[in-house]
Design an enzyme around this catalytic site. Structure first.
Site, PDB file in Angstrom:
ATOM      1  N   LYS A  54      -9.935  -6.121   4.601  1.00 52.11           N
ATOM      2  CA  LYS A  54     -10.274  -7.111   3.438  1.00 52.11           C
ATOM      3  C   LYS A  54     -11.118  -8.150   4.265  1.00 52.11           C
ATOM      4  O   LYS A  54     -12.311  -8.728   3.851  1.00 52.11           O
ATOM      5  CB  LYS A  54      -9.131  -7.927   3.033  1.00 52.11           C
ATOM      6  CG  LYS A  54      -8.657  -6.916   1.880  1.00 52.11           C
ATOM      7  CD  LYS A  54      -6.828  -7.689   1.424  1.00 52.11           C
ATOM      8  CE  LYS A  54      -6.280  -6.910   0.639  1.00 52.11           C
ATOM      9  NZ  LYS A  54      -4.894  -7.205   0.285  1.00 52.11           N
ATOM     10  N   ASP A  88      -4.382  -3.687   6.278  1.00 56.37           N
ATOM     11  CA  ASP A  88      -4.861  -4.070   5.103  1.00 56.37           C
ATOM     12  C   ASP A  88      -5.607  -5.519   4.914  1.00 56.37           C
ATOM     13  O   ASP A  88      -6.908  -5.362   4.591  1.00 56.37           O
ATOM     14  CB  ASP A  88      -3.728  -4.254   4.043  1.00 56.37           C
ATOM     15  CG  ASP A  88      -4.176  -4.487   2.789  1.00 56.37           C
ATOM     16  OD1 ASP A  88      -4.850  -3.633   1.869  1.00 56.37           O
ATOM     17  OD2 ASP A  88      -4.069  -5.780   2.087  1.00 56.37           O
ATOM     18  N   GLY A 112      -0.203  -6.839  -7.033  1.00 52.43           N
ATOM     19  CA  GLY A 112       0.604  -6.666  -8.374  1.00 52.43           C
ATOM     20  C   GLY A 112      -0.311  -5.965  -9.383  1.00 52.43           C
ATOM     21  O   GLY A 112      -1.437  -6.127  -9.344  1.00 52.43           O
ATOM     22  N   GLU A 117       0.740  -1.145  -0.020  1.00 50.38           N
ATOM     23  CA  GLU A 117      -0.076  -0.013   0.137  1.00 50.38           C
ATOM     24  C   GLU A 117       0.837   1.071   0.133  1.00 50.38           C
ATOM     25  O   GLU A 117       1.918   1.188   0.439  1.00 50.38           O
ATOM     26  CB  GLU A 117      -0.993   0.067   1.274  1.00 50.38           C
ATOM     27  CG  GLU A 117      -1.918  -1.103   1.327  1.00 50.38           C
ATOM     28  CD  GLU A 117      -2.843  -1.172   0.159  1.00 50.38           C
ATOM     29  OE1 GLU A 117      -3.662  -0.385   0.151  1.00 50.38           O
ATOM     30  OE2 GLU A 117      -2.926  -2.028  -0.561  1.00 50.38           O
TER      31      GLU A 117
HETATM   32  N1  HSE Z   1      -1.132  -4.185  -0.416  1.00 48.83           N
HETATM   33  C1  HSE Z   1      -2.046  -5.181  -0.768  1.00 48.83           C
HETATM   34  C2  HSE Z   1      -1.181  -6.465  -0.391  1.00 48.83           C
HETATM   35  C3  HSE Z   1      -2.202  -5.134  -2.149  1.00 48.83           C
HETATM   36  O1  HSE Z   1      -0.018  -6.319  -0.340  1.00 48.83           O
HETATM   37  O2  HSE Z   1      -2.058  -7.392  -0.247  1.00 48.83           O
HETATM   38  C4  HSE Z   1      -3.390  -5.895  -2.661  1.00 48.83           C
HETATM   39  O3  HSE Z   1      -4.633  -5.558  -1.831  1.00 48.83           O
END
Ligand code: HSE
Length: 445
Positions: free
Chosen positions: A209, A205, A311, A194
């Site tokens: 999710k 993060d 990615g 991020e």
């Molecule tokens: N920064 C996040 C990760 C990107 O590393 O999973 C994808 O959501």
């Protein structure tokens, strides 16, 4: 909004790594996409404050300037993609897009986890689509699977590796023995992290999710801040070495479970924690920036979804998949009918949560203690006092001449409450010089 004979027009706000991937996928796969849709899907306009960086993509026929509001108002733009990241600015543009009658695709899990009620509520009021497959699991179509393929089920568990950056860091630390900061920098350079990598490293993060997955799995309104969340900072090479000796790998897991009681009561348990999983388990073998999510439904049983979790191109794949779905709906004249969170908005309600103290499990505990007689028995004694059984104890020599040594304990199954009480007592011991590192052990994966 029906599109025109030139197909459906797309506008992109935020021309970074993922936005560049979206432009590439739309161009490279234009023929396949048109064959599937029956009409073209065109990027017509991009807005980004950075007009100078060469993204290495062909921008012929695409208007590129810094004016996101003009993009939203442009009658040739039927679907707005928001890929800015952050909270206030993207929220403003998304609401502006709804006001202008435009459908929205976003990858912004932080925004949806924090302000989902307002954003989903506005989309529903206006009969517009908000699609966000790229927000969870990168290229893995996990949200579509939960919303559609598994909609017949009572979901029992959603569990998985939800962050590519931390999984990359854990995998590299384990295989190379490199320092955390070196590996994190590499993950950032690869475009996984991020904008603020603290979100990755601290588990935030993954918690964003997990909040979305929990709502979609259980129709539960989730207060994101209430998900118990621990990150991976502070893990040492020693932890990987001992995990290996004990038969485990360390993964950052997000877990959501529904405890269903008599009379139809439902209580939700959710958490994000570094976790030891048996080396032989499927999740232990999910390496690098790959993600995997296991969903257990009462009818279907266990199902597993695996793929690139971060990615440029995998995430762009999810964004363009959403565009295609919305474009189909626009052409059918039915955009906006599917509940984006799987449950109808009026059926997403607060649900009781299982207090962390009630959660049962095993743990790996690493203490840093003065190398003095009796320390080990005081630590194990405090655990025993609280009824926390011990499966294994290891004390390593410092090897560096330091006057402290690592003491490692693997517990038997105990409640978080009992473990917490024991750790509080151990924290009071003068011989224990640092806060302990706790890694949960999950055997059933
Ligand atoms: N920064 C996040 C990760 C990107 O590393 O999973 C994808 O959501």
């Amino acid at each position: 909004m029906s599109g025109n004979q030139d197909g459906i027009g797309v506008g992109l706000i935020g021309f970074g790594t993922i936005g560049t991937g979206v432009v590439k996928v739309l161009k490279d796969n234009a023929a396949e996409i048109e064959q599937r849709l029956g009409f073209p899907l065109r990027m017509v306009r991009i807005a980004d404050l950075d007009q100078d960086t060469d993204r290495g993509v062909d921008l012929t026929d695409i208007r590129f300037d810094a004016d996101a509001s003009a993009l939203i108002a442009d009658p040739n733009v039927h679907i707005v993609i928001e890929l800015i990241g952050g909270y206030d600015v993207p929220k403003k543009f998304i609401l502006e897009a709804f006001e202008a009658g435009k459908h929205v695709v976003t990858a912004n899990k932080a925004l949806l986890a924090m302000y989902g009620r307002e954003i989903f509520g506005t989309a529903s009021e206006k009969g517009l689509d908000i699609a966000f497959e790229a927000a969870v699991g990168g290229g893995i179509p996990i949200l579509r699977s939960l919303r559609e393929g598994l909609a017949a089920n009572q979901i029992e568990t959603v569990l998985g590796i939800l962050n590519g950056t931390t999984n990359y860091v854990l995998t590299e630390m384990e295989s190379t023995g490199e320092d955390f900061d070196v590996v994190l920098k590499r993950a950032q350079d690869l475009g996984y992290a991020e904008a603020d990598p603290t979100f990755d490293v601290e588990g935030i993060d993954a918690a964003h999710k997990l909040a979305l997955l929990t709502t979609m799995a259980y129709g539960a309104e989730v207060v994101f801040e209430e998900i118990p969340t621990e990150g991976i900072r502070g893990l040492l090479p020693l932890d990987f070495e001992l995990a290996d000796d004990f038969g485990y790998k360390i993964k950052l897991l997000g877990v959501a479970k529904c405890h269903r009681g008599d009379g139809g009561t439902e209580r939700i348990e959710s958490r994000v924690q570094p976790t030891m999983v048996p080396k032989t388990s499927m999740l232990a073998n999910v390496d690098g920036a790959m993600n995997a999510v296991e969903v257990i439904g009462n009818a279907v049983g266990p199902t597993l979804y695996y793929g690139a979790g971060a990615g440029e191109m995998p995430t762009a794949s999810a964004v363009v998949g959403d565009l295609i779905e919305i474009a189909r709906e626009i052409k059918r004249g039915e955009a906006g009918p599917v509940a984006p969170l799987s449950y109808l908005p009026q059926h997403i309600v607060p649900k009781e949560t299982v207090p962390a103290s009630e959660v049962l499990g095993r743990a790996y505990l690493r203490f840093t203690a003065k190398d003095e007689p009796g320390v080990l028995s005081r630590i194990t004694g405090a655990l025993g006092e609280e009824g926390v059984g011990i499966a294994s104890v290891v004390q390593r020599e410092s090897g560096t001449g330091a006057d402290t040594v690592p003491v490692i304990v693997l517990t038997q199954t105990a409640s978080e409450a009992a473990l917490g009480a024991a750790l509080e007592e151990i924290g009071k011991l003068a011989e224990v010089t640092e806060a302990p590192r706790v890694i949960r052990i999950e055997k059933d994966v």
